[in-house]
Design an enzyme around this catalytic site. Sequence first.
Site, PDB file in Angstrom:
ATOM      1  N   ALA A 171      11.863 -27.898  17.544  1.00  0.00           N
ATOM      2  CA  ALA A 171      10.479 -27.413  17.596  1.00  0.00           C
ATOM      3  C   ALA A 171      10.239 -26.133  16.793  1.00  0.00           C
ATOM      4  O   ALA A 171       9.297 -26.066  15.986  1.00  0.00           O
ATOM      5  CB  ALA A 171      10.050 -27.226  19.057  1.00  0.00           C
ATOM      6  N   ASP A 227      10.782 -28.773  23.531  1.00  0.00           N
ATOM      7  CA  ASP A 227       9.808 -28.953  22.458  1.00  0.00           C
ATOM      8  C   ASP A 227       8.389 -28.625  22.903  1.00  0.00           C
ATOM      9  O   ASP A 227       7.538 -28.321  22.081  1.00  0.00           O
ATOM     10  CB  ASP A 227       9.868 -30.381  21.929  1.00  0.00           C
ATOM     11  CG  ASP A 227      11.110 -30.614  21.093  1.00  0.00           C
ATOM     12  OD1 ASP A 227      10.987 -30.630  19.864  1.00  0.00           O
ATOM     13  OD2 ASP A 227      12.205 -30.759  21.668  1.00  0.00           O
ATOM     14  N   ARG A 257       4.575 -35.212  13.607  1.00  0.00           N
ATOM     15  CA  ARG A 257       5.255 -35.425  14.885  1.00  0.00           C
ATOM     16  C   ARG A 257       4.368 -34.882  16.004  1.00  0.00           C
ATOM     17  O   ARG A 257       3.896 -33.748  15.911  1.00  0.00           O
ATOM     18  CB  ARG A 257       6.633 -34.752  14.918  1.00  0.00           C
ATOM     19  CG  ARG A 257       7.599 -35.304  13.878  1.00  0.00           C
ATOM     20  CD  ARG A 257       9.023 -34.884  14.174  1.00  0.00           C
ATOM     21  NE  ARG A 257       9.554 -35.535  15.366  1.00  0.00           N
ATOM     22  CZ  ARG A 257      10.723 -35.225  15.921  1.00  0.00           C
ATOM     23  NH1 ARG A 257      11.453 -34.258  15.410  1.00  0.00           N
ATOM     24  NH2 ARG A 257      11.148 -35.874  16.993  1.00  0.00           N
ATOM     25  N   ASN A 294      11.926 -32.335  26.310  1.00  0.00           N
ATOM     26  CA  ASN A 294      13.045 -32.144  25.390  1.00  0.00           C
ATOM     27  C   ASN A 294      13.549 -33.520  24.985  1.00  0.00           C
ATOM     28  O   ASN A 294      13.019 -34.551  25.412  1.00  0.00           O
ATOM     29  CB  ASN A 294      14.149 -31.307  26.062  1.00  0.00           C
ATOM     30  CG  ASN A 294      15.185 -30.800  25.056  1.00  0.00           C
ATOM     31  OD1 ASN A 294      14.829 -30.233  24.021  1.00  0.00           O
ATOM     32  ND2 ASN A 294      16.455 -31.013  25.344  1.00  0.00           N
ATOM     33  N   LYS A 295      14.571 -33.550  24.174  1.00  0.00           N
ATOM     34  CA  LYS A 295      15.095 -34.816  23.660  1.00  0.00           C
ATOM     35  C   LYS A 295      15.379 -35.796  24.790  1.00  0.00           C
ATOM     36  O   LYS A 295      15.849 -35.416  25.852  1.00  0.00           O
ATOM     37  CB  LYS A 295      16.370 -34.545  22.854  1.00  0.00           C
ATOM     38  CG  LYS A 295      16.941 -35.771  22.163  1.00  0.00           C
ATOM     39  CD  LYS A 295      15.931 -36.429  21.246  1.00  0.00           C
ATOM     40  CE  LYS A 295      15.435 -35.503  20.156  1.00  0.00           C
ATOM     41  NZ  LYS A 295      14.388 -36.108  19.304  1.00  0.00           N
TER      42      LYS A 295
END
Length: 353
Positions: free
Chosen positions: A51, A240, A92, A250-251
């Site tokens: 990010a 993020d 994104r 997050n991921k």
Amino acid sequence: MEYQTLHWKGDATGSLCMIDQTLLPTEFKEIDCWTVEGVWEAIKMLRVRGAPAIGVAAAYGVVVGTRELREASRQDFNKKLTEVVKYLASSRPTAVNLFWALDRMSALALKESSLASLAMHDRLLEEARRIHVQDREMCAAIGRHGSELLKSGTGVLTHCNAGGLATGGDGTALSVMFAAAAAGKSIRVYADETRPLLQGARLTAWELQQRGIPVTVICDNMAAQVMKEDRIHAVVTGADRIAANGDAANKIGTYGVALLAKAHGIPFYVAAPSSTFDLSLSTGDKIPIEQRSREEVAEGFGRQTVPEGVDVYNPAFDVTPADLITAIITERGVVQRPNRELIAAHLAEDAIA
């Protein structure tokens, strides 16, 4: 090995240079983005990711995208600026730093409405560089605050990559580990491989190796067993986007790690700059989750692993509820047991601590 994740090369008519992270760890290559389309593609295809780094890249992308209008009328310059910002915002959807940086660049142009196009473009480059420097300073402050939470001898699990490759500095989650090691603490990091693109195995392990910090890569589905064996004493991840109540995106896979940490009585920390908070979203349910291509799962790294005709579901992120988060570490300090009131008070502070 010293490296810069991304940097501006040359004067205001120069280019954005960055490491192509899709090639790591086997090949180290820098690429030059001379067009806004090149910056968009680099963000979309994860040549630059994380990010904070996406935000910095987007700021420089505005400079790239308006470079050809330095001699144009201010009206034409503003029109192009609006187009560039909208275009970059489509790359994104989840990382709030992308929109934060673009809004900051747009706000500057609105404030400096009396400047000629050439002077305005120069100011945009100055602002992008300022965003970059501030991110580096924020990373260092996050490291200072977070390292105090780790004792010598700690085994730390991290998921995805939140190091220098994901930011303009030393990273968010990894800056905590870098700072702990610099303070003389002995730590060992366990890095989830982070499917389907293996950012943990390819990037996190590479960064830690470069800094001389012991790292062990594990498959994502091994975390529970490694925790059970008492090898892990803390989890530190990046984020993020963080909602007003502390829910953190997050991921994909981070939510599962947080549940495992809770089950094993292990503290779960999120490290992120204050720009990652999105107070316009009351809870994490409202965070947009990017859906990525079937090929990333079905044909990972060029080899088919899923039969043709079989559906694939590939969300890039998940959301960890605030009640699973022990603390959020920012450049301003540490928010223990985050909730809406504590986060609002934390963000009301003025300066990097």
